[in-house]
Scaffold this active site. Structure first.
Site, PDB file in Angstrom:
ATOM      1  N   LYS A 238     -10.311  -0.799  10.587  1.00 32.58           N
ATOM      2  CA  LYS A 238     -10.474  -2.009   9.760  1.00 32.58           C
ATOM      3  C   LYS A 238     -10.829  -3.220  10.613  1.00 32.58           C
ATOM      4  O   LYS A 238     -11.202  -4.259  10.097  1.00 32.58           O
ATOM      5  CB  LYS A 238      -9.198  -2.288   8.970  1.00 32.58           C
ATOM      6  CG  LYS A 238      -8.830  -1.089   8.109  1.00 32.58           C
ATOM      7  CD  LYS A 238      -8.011  -1.422   6.930  1.00 32.58           C
ATOM      8  CE  LYS A 238      -7.365  -0.179   6.356  1.00 32.58           C
ATOM      9  NZ  LYS A 238      -7.858   0.175   5.055  1.00 32.58           N
TER      10      LYS A 238
ATOM     11  N   CYS B 279      -4.676   2.468  -3.662  1.00 31.65           N
ATOM     12  CA  CYS B 279      -3.416   2.964  -3.072  1.00 31.65           C
ATOM     13  C   CYS B 279      -2.273   1.985  -3.325  1.00 31.65           C
ATOM     14  O   CYS B 279      -1.381   1.817  -2.475  1.00 31.65           O
ATOM     15  CB  CYS B 279      -3.556   3.236  -1.578  1.00 31.65           C
ATOM     16  SG  CYS B 279      -4.696   4.553  -1.218  1.00 31.65           S
TER      17      CYS B 279
ATOM     18  N   HIS C  15       0.869  -1.183   0.000  1.00 28.78           N
ATOM     19  CA  HIS C  15       0.000   0.000   0.000  1.00 28.78           C
ATOM     20  C   HIS C  15       0.910   1.239   0.000  1.00 28.78           C
ATOM     21  O   HIS C  15       2.016   1.193   0.539  1.00 28.78           O
ATOM     22  CB  HIS C  15      -0.818  -0.063   1.292  1.00 28.78           C
ATOM     23  CG  HIS C  15      -1.887   0.968   1.425  1.00 28.78           C
ATOM     24  ND1 HIS C  15      -1.642   2.264   1.795  1.00 28.78           N
ATOM     25  CD2 HIS C  15      -3.235   0.886   1.257  1.00 28.78           C
ATOM     26  CE1 HIS C  15      -2.786   2.923   1.864  1.00 28.78           C
ATOM     27  NE2 HIS C  15      -3.773   2.120   1.533  1.00 28.78           N
TER      28      HIS C  15
HETATM   29  N1  PMP Z   1      -1.667  -0.734   4.663  1.00 32.92           N
HETATM   30  C1  PMP Z   1      -2.636  -1.441   4.082  1.00 32.92           C
HETATM   31  C2  PMP Z   1      -2.328  -2.800   3.541  1.00 32.92           C
HETATM   32  C3  PMP Z   1      -3.921  -0.904   3.971  1.00 32.92           C
HETATM   33  O1  PMP Z   1      -4.888  -1.606   3.376  1.00 32.92           O
HETATM   34  C4  PMP Z   1      -4.168   0.386   4.487  1.00 32.92           C
HETATM   35  C5  PMP Z   1      -5.537   1.017   4.364  1.00 32.92           C
HETATM   36  N2  PMP Z   1      -6.164   0.818   3.146  1.00 32.92           N
HETATM   37  C6  PMP Z   1      -3.130   1.069   5.097  1.00 32.92           C
HETATM   38  C7  PMP Z   1      -1.889   0.481   5.176  1.00 32.92           C
HETATM   39  C8  PMP Z   1      -3.320   2.432   5.665  1.00 32.92           C
HETATM   40  O2  PMP Z   1      -4.218   2.418   6.729  1.00 32.92           O
HETATM   41  P1  PMP Z   1      -4.782   3.775   7.345  1.00 32.92           P
HETATM   42  O3  PMP Z   1      -5.255   4.584   6.193  1.00 32.92           O
HETATM   43  O4  PMP Z   1      -5.881   3.337   8.237  1.00 32.92           O
HETATM   44  O5  PMP Z   1      -3.654   4.413   8.077  1.00 32.92           O
END
Ligand code: PMP
Length: 584
Positions: free
Chosen positions: A239, A379, A136
């Site tokens: 999540k 992302c 990500h």
């Molecule tokens: N890493 C992964 C694998 C994710 O899926 C996400 C959220 N989509 C994040 C990091 C970032 O999480 P957050 O936006 O809650 O900080």
């Protein structure tokens, strides 16, 4: 009710009762566009059980005050709740001790914290940080920035066509310059469960530190950081059915002790004078300022909720959903699943390629039937590039989803794909044909369009109108699809090219195109309003009022609204330049 009275029965239910669980999530029982909501966007954020909502409400109604150093009852209660939350979250990921569990805003902040403190201390010029192709952006950019600052290098472990990490490549990549490996436990875009135990063991054999991004693993898999022996583990509360704005970082105490603070200010200090300041003990050293107390309490309630149901039960149920969804979606002609790793958790990514249909269109059409999925690059732009695609449509499952909901997804998708028509390519022999004006001025064009929108109540019909006019969009020659003509901040690929009509000084016309039908519809709408109109009239026309009048503002997602605003801004910017020139 006293401050700590919101707890769930410790007895685990003997069997998994999805209907009972659904009853705990108030948000699920609603209609969207007249259809029962089918929420399959859980990888982006999971919904909240009543236990979480109540815990936050109870805290604010009864116990709120700032924590630490308070001498009054409310502050003591709030502090106790916050401390208790930390114990629950600590146990949730198997962190051996409380000092090792730091509350953060989420996974993103936790990764930034590690990169900017541990990373700054351990990574130097010429060193290497290893990531993987399926990370990500949150687990790419903080390391990229660190490497820029330190003149260090990023190395990337490739993935196979199935979306599995090439461990053989990783093995070859590790060398004396390697300092840190940062890897996702579960891929948010493909659902691949990575062999993190193997990666951690391999890294440690070579003296390399490992950060695990557990954002997508913690909702689905039992995690034990002590057993994993990773150096850092991060995740987000929202999540795992908790609130947004809270998450956690686990770090081995020997690292955390030596790391400099990430942010400074109140609470993270032991003693402050103008001559010298000393840091607070762990974990407070990394929690500057008033923390998200309600968030931590909500997260603890979420953790309690998950524990009461049982991670194994949840994992087994979600696995059944994923297997069934994979089977159903794979059977739809024209649909291709992206990410076919042997080990997967809760994520089904796919594209429609026959006839080609943008993920944005798939998602928008599913939404009309109440099915919420996510579309785009998730992302993970480098990963999309690896697969040679702009994005995917992604359904992601949670404990409250049902087999019947998977059927709604698959049946609706089947219907959407069956009704998709290949786009008719009109040959213009390379000659651009700019649209004729549809009215004397933008206001008149707007009134004509609004007449149709006023006459129909149903958003689905209005949506169809946009798709229909998008289908007749004047073709845009490929030579005009250049980088300067690309409209940024859109969820799909959009090109626009404006000019003054030959023989006039201030009449504007433009060509446009997109890979998404809904965006083509929006572009066609803008052509009807603006093409063949004078720059001054375009600037004077109240486009915002028009969008509100026809209900487009209400019915477009914020992401789509941003894209549309960018397209409008392009035309207006050009009209502004033309108006200025012609008034000279
Ligand atoms: N890493 C992964 C694998 C994710 O899926 C996400 C959220 N989509 C994040 C990091 C970032 O999480 P957050 O936006 O809650 O900080």
């Amino acid at each position: 009710m006293n401050a700590t009275s919101i707890t769930l029965p410790k007895m685990k239910p003997a069997s998994f009762d999805v209907e009972r669980i659904r009853g705990d999530f108030p948000i699920l029982h609603q209609q969207v566009h007249g259809k029962p909501l089918v929420y399959l966007d859980n990888a982006a954020s999971a919904q909240k059980p009543r236990a979480v909502i109540d815990a936050i409400k109870h805290y604010y109604e009864n116990d709120h005050a700032n924590i630490h150093r308070g001498v009054h009852a409310l502050s003591e209660r709030a502090t106790a709740l916050y401390d208790e939350a930390r114990i629950k979250v600590q146990k949730f990921i198997g962190a051996p001790c409380l000092r090792e569990l730091i509350f953060t805003r989420g996974a993103t902040e936790a990764i930034n914290l590690v990169a900017q403190t541990f990373g700054r201390v351990h990574v130097h010029a010429g060193d290497e940080v290893i990531l993987t192709a399926l990370e990500h952006h949150s687990n790419i950019v903080p390391w990229q920035v660190l490497c820029w600052e330190k003149h260090a290098h990023l190395r990337v472990v490739p993935v196979t066509d199935a979306g599995e990490l090439r461990l053989d490549e990783l093995e070859k990549m590790i060398n004396p310059a390697t300092k840190i490996i940062a890897v996702a436990h579960v891929s948010n875009a493909l659902g691949t469960v990575n062999p993190i135990q193997k990666i951690i063991d391999l890294a440690h054999k070579h003296g390399v530190y490992v950060l695990i991004d557990g954002a997508q693993a913690t909702p689905h898999l039992a995690v034990d950081v002590r057993e994993l022996d990773c150096d850092f583990y991060v995740f987000s509360g929202h999540k795992v059915y908790g609130p947004t704005g809270i998450g956690a970082l686990y770090g081995k105490p020997q690292h955390l002790e030596l790391m400099p603070p990430y942010q400074t200010g109140g609470d993270m200090i032991s003693y402050v004078s103008f001559a010298k300041t000393t840091w607070n003990e762990l974990p407070y050293k990394f929690e500057a300022g008033t923390p998200n107390i309600a968030g931590a309490i909500g997260l603890a309630a979420a953790v309690d909720y998950i524990d009461a149901i049982g991670k194994d039960m949840i994992a087994a149920h979600e696995h059944k959903l994923l297997e069934y969804a994979t089977e159903r979606v794979a059977a739809i002609p024209g649909v291709r699943i992206i990410g076919t790793a042997k080990e997967k958790a809760s994520v089904l990514s796919f594209i429609v390629n026959d006839p080609p249909m943008s993920a944005l269109d798939v998602g928008t059409r599913l939404d009309l039937d109440g099915v919420a999925i996510r579309t785009g690059h998730h992302c993970c732009q480098p990963l999309m590039e690896r697969f040679g695609i702009a994005g995917t449509a992604r359904a992601s499952f949670a404990m409250y989803n049902t087999i019947e909901e998977v059927d709604v997804l698959a049946d609706t998708l089947e219907k959407i794909v069956a009704s998709a028509r290949p786009r008719v390519v009109v040959s213009t022999n390379g000659q651009p044909i700019y649209p004729e004006p549809v009215a004397d001025n933008p206001q008149q064009a707007a009134d004509e369009i609004a007449e149709f929108f006023d006459a129909v109540d149903d958003w689905a019909e209005k949506y169809q109108y946009l798709i229909d006019i998008g289908g007749k969009l004047a073709p845009m020659p490929e030579v005009l699809k250049t980088e300067p003509n690309r409209v940024k901040r859109c969820q799909s690929t959009v090109f626009m090219h404006a000019r003054t009509r030959p023989g006039t000084a201030d009449v504007i016309e433009f060509l446009a195109d997109s890979d998404a039908d809904i965006v083509r519809g929006e572009l066609a709408l803008l052509q009807k309003l603006y093409c063949g109109q004078r720059a001054a009239e375009i600037l004077a026309f109240d486009i915002q009022g028009f969008m509100e009048r026809i209900g487009l503002e209400r019915n477009l997602s914020p992401g789509r609204r941003t894209g549309l605003s960018e397209m409008i801004a392009r035309v207006k910017h050009y009209a502004g330049q033309v108006a200025q020139k012609s008034s000279k």
